[in-house]
Scaffold this active site. Structure first.
Site, PDB file in Angstrom:
ATOM      1  N   THR A 174      39.933 -62.885 -44.120  1.00  0.00           N
ATOM      2  CA  THR A 174      39.744 -61.457 -43.890  1.00  0.00           C
ATOM      3  C   THR A 174      40.133 -60.702 -45.164  1.00  0.00           C
ATOM      4  O   THR A 174      40.945 -61.200 -45.932  1.00  0.00           O
ATOM      5  CB  THR A 174      40.698 -61.066 -42.733  1.00  0.00           C
ATOM      6  N   ARG A 202      35.159 -62.084 -28.658  1.00  0.00           N
ATOM      7  CA  ARG A 202      36.552 -62.140 -29.142  1.00  0.00           C
ATOM      8  C   ARG A 202      36.797 -61.099 -30.258  1.00  0.00           C
ATOM      9  O   ARG A 202      35.998 -60.945 -31.164  1.00  0.00           O
ATOM     10  CB  ARG A 202      36.822 -63.558 -29.667  1.00  0.00           C
ATOM     11  N   THR A 225      46.512 -59.961 -42.428  1.00  0.00           N
ATOM     12  CA  THR A 225      45.629 -61.115 -42.279  1.00  0.00           C
ATOM     13  C   THR A 225      46.411 -62.247 -41.632  1.00  0.00           C
ATOM     14  O   THR A 225      47.553 -62.502 -42.007  1.00  0.00           O
ATOM     15  CB  THR A 225      45.055 -61.582 -43.624  1.00  0.00           C
ATOM     16  N   GLY A 228      44.914 -63.486 -35.406  1.00  0.00           N
ATOM     17  CA  GLY A 228      44.785 -62.170 -34.790  1.00  0.00           C
ATOM     18  C   GLY A 228      45.464 -62.013 -33.444  1.00  0.00           C
ATOM     19  O   GLY A 228      46.064 -60.968 -33.164  1.00  0.00           O
TER      20      GLY A 228
HETATM   21  N1  ASP Z   1      43.121 -61.548 -38.501  1.00  0.00           N
HETATM   22  C1  ASP Z   1      41.766 -62.052 -38.441  1.00  0.00           C
HETATM   23  C2  ASP Z   1      41.360 -62.277 -37.007  1.00  0.00           C
HETATM   24  O1  ASP Z   1      42.152 -62.790 -36.239  1.00  0.00           O
HETATM   25  C3  ASP Z   1      41.608 -63.325 -39.193  1.00  0.00           C
HETATM   26  C4  ASP Z   1      42.004 -63.258 -40.628  1.00  0.00           C
HETATM   27  O2  ASP Z   1      42.971 -62.610 -40.998  1.00  0.00           O
HETATM   28  O3  ASP Z   1      41.301 -63.902 -41.434  1.00  0.00           O
HETATM   29  O4  ASP Z   1      40.220 -62.007 -36.683  1.00  0.00           O
END
Ligand code: ASP
Length: 306
Positions: A174, A202, A225, A228
């Site tokens: 992300t 989701r 990040t 999640g």
């Molecule tokens: N936080 C993001 C999610 O759960 C994933 C990520 O940080 O890459 O969608």
């Protein structure tokens, strides 16, 4: 001299040094630095932190190796369903989108919702209709296709798992940015394709104000990040603000407590970038690495992975 500055991230996670060849590492570093510079140049010319985080995140969304915009992972149905959010700390205005398809820069749609309506959070078809009305740029499926991402989906489908962006390496990629401008205004933005092979609509923390993104001129701006589901339950971004606001913690104390203690106790892997109203920048993570970069006026640029 008034302090201003910006930090960007391209996700946290386990990145084996063996797999990240020097050539590939350079590509990632260049991508981070380019995004940082887009944002920094806006701040340098006296532009707003809001425009700076948008420009930095747009650049990371256009970069094919991060999991956002062009590089977004495939969901279970072989589509790219993206999430993004943006917030400014002066009046606490925010905009967010989830489950959107074929929008070239989701962060720009989130910003348009924030600035051109009194709404905050739009999803799916409705958000896309808003994008059409407000002339936000669309891109076809081909623009989002990459063989690497497609192969990741095939591996995930075979194993029947919902994985992080790279099944082999457990990497969240992300993207996000936080900034302080020379008027003392803070802003934060986050954008993602979510998890490979995700189903059932989701949604992670990235588009959720308070979980993945938060900005408040009283304290700081934060973009997260990580896994999640845990970041939502720990309300990570707002928690940093609350610790500073209610408990009087410094930025470093607040981020260390949340990332290195609270999230670790929770078994939640990830990290965040944050900048406070004085221009202090923190980029903590509890995983092996986090793609990150920052720059403040008067300081050198820092780009790091591990
Ligand atoms: N936080 C993001 C999610 O759960 C994933 C990520 O940080 O890459 O969608």
């Amino acid at each position: 001299m008034k302090k201003f500055g910006i930090a960007v991230h391209g996700g946290a996670g386990v990145m084996s040094k063996r797999k990240l060849t020097p050539e590939r590492e350079k590509i990632y570093r260049d991508g981070l630095e380019e995004a940082l510079n887009f944002g920094y140049q806006i701040l340098e010319k006296g532009g707003s932190s809001l425009d700076a985080v948008e420009a930095a995140v747009q650049s990371l969304e256009d970069f094919p190796l991060f999991n956002a915009g062009k590089g977004a992972v495939f969901n279970h149905d072989g589509k790219h369903e993206m999430d993004a959010s943006i917030m400014e700390g002066k009046d606490l205005f925010a905009g967010a989108v989830t489950g959107i398809k074929n929008i070239k820069n989701p962060v720009t749609l989130a910003k348009a919702i924030m600035q051109q309506s009194d709404l905050v959070f739009l999803s799916g078809d409705g958000a896309e209709k808003f994008a059409q009305e407000y002339k936000i740029e669309f891109a076809d499926d081909e623009y989002f296709f990459s063989q690497e991402r497609f192969d990741q989906l095939q591996r995930a489908l075979k194993k029947s798992v919902v994985t992080l962006d790279d099944g082999a390496d457990k990497k969240f990629s992300t993207v996000g940015a936080v900034a302080l401008d020379n008027k003392g205004n803070l802003a934060a933005a986050t954008s993602t394709g979510g998890l490979t092979n995700k189903r059932f609509g989701r949604i992670g923390d990235s588009p959720m104000i308070g979980a993945g993104t938060y900005a408040n001129n009283k304290t700081c701006a934060v973009s997260c990040t990580g896994h999640g589901e845990y970041f939502i339950r720990a309300v990570v971004a707002y928690d940093i603000h609350a610790l500073m606001d209610y408990k009087g913690m410094l930025l470093k104390e607040a981020v260390d407590f949340v990332v290195k203690k609270k999230l670790v106790d929770f078994n939640a892997e990830g990290g965040l970038i944050a900048i406070d109203k004085f221009g202090n920048i923190e980029m903590p993570f509890n995983s092996e690495g986090m793609y990150r970069a920052c720059r403040r006026n008067g300081d050198e640029t820092l780009v790091a992975i591990y």
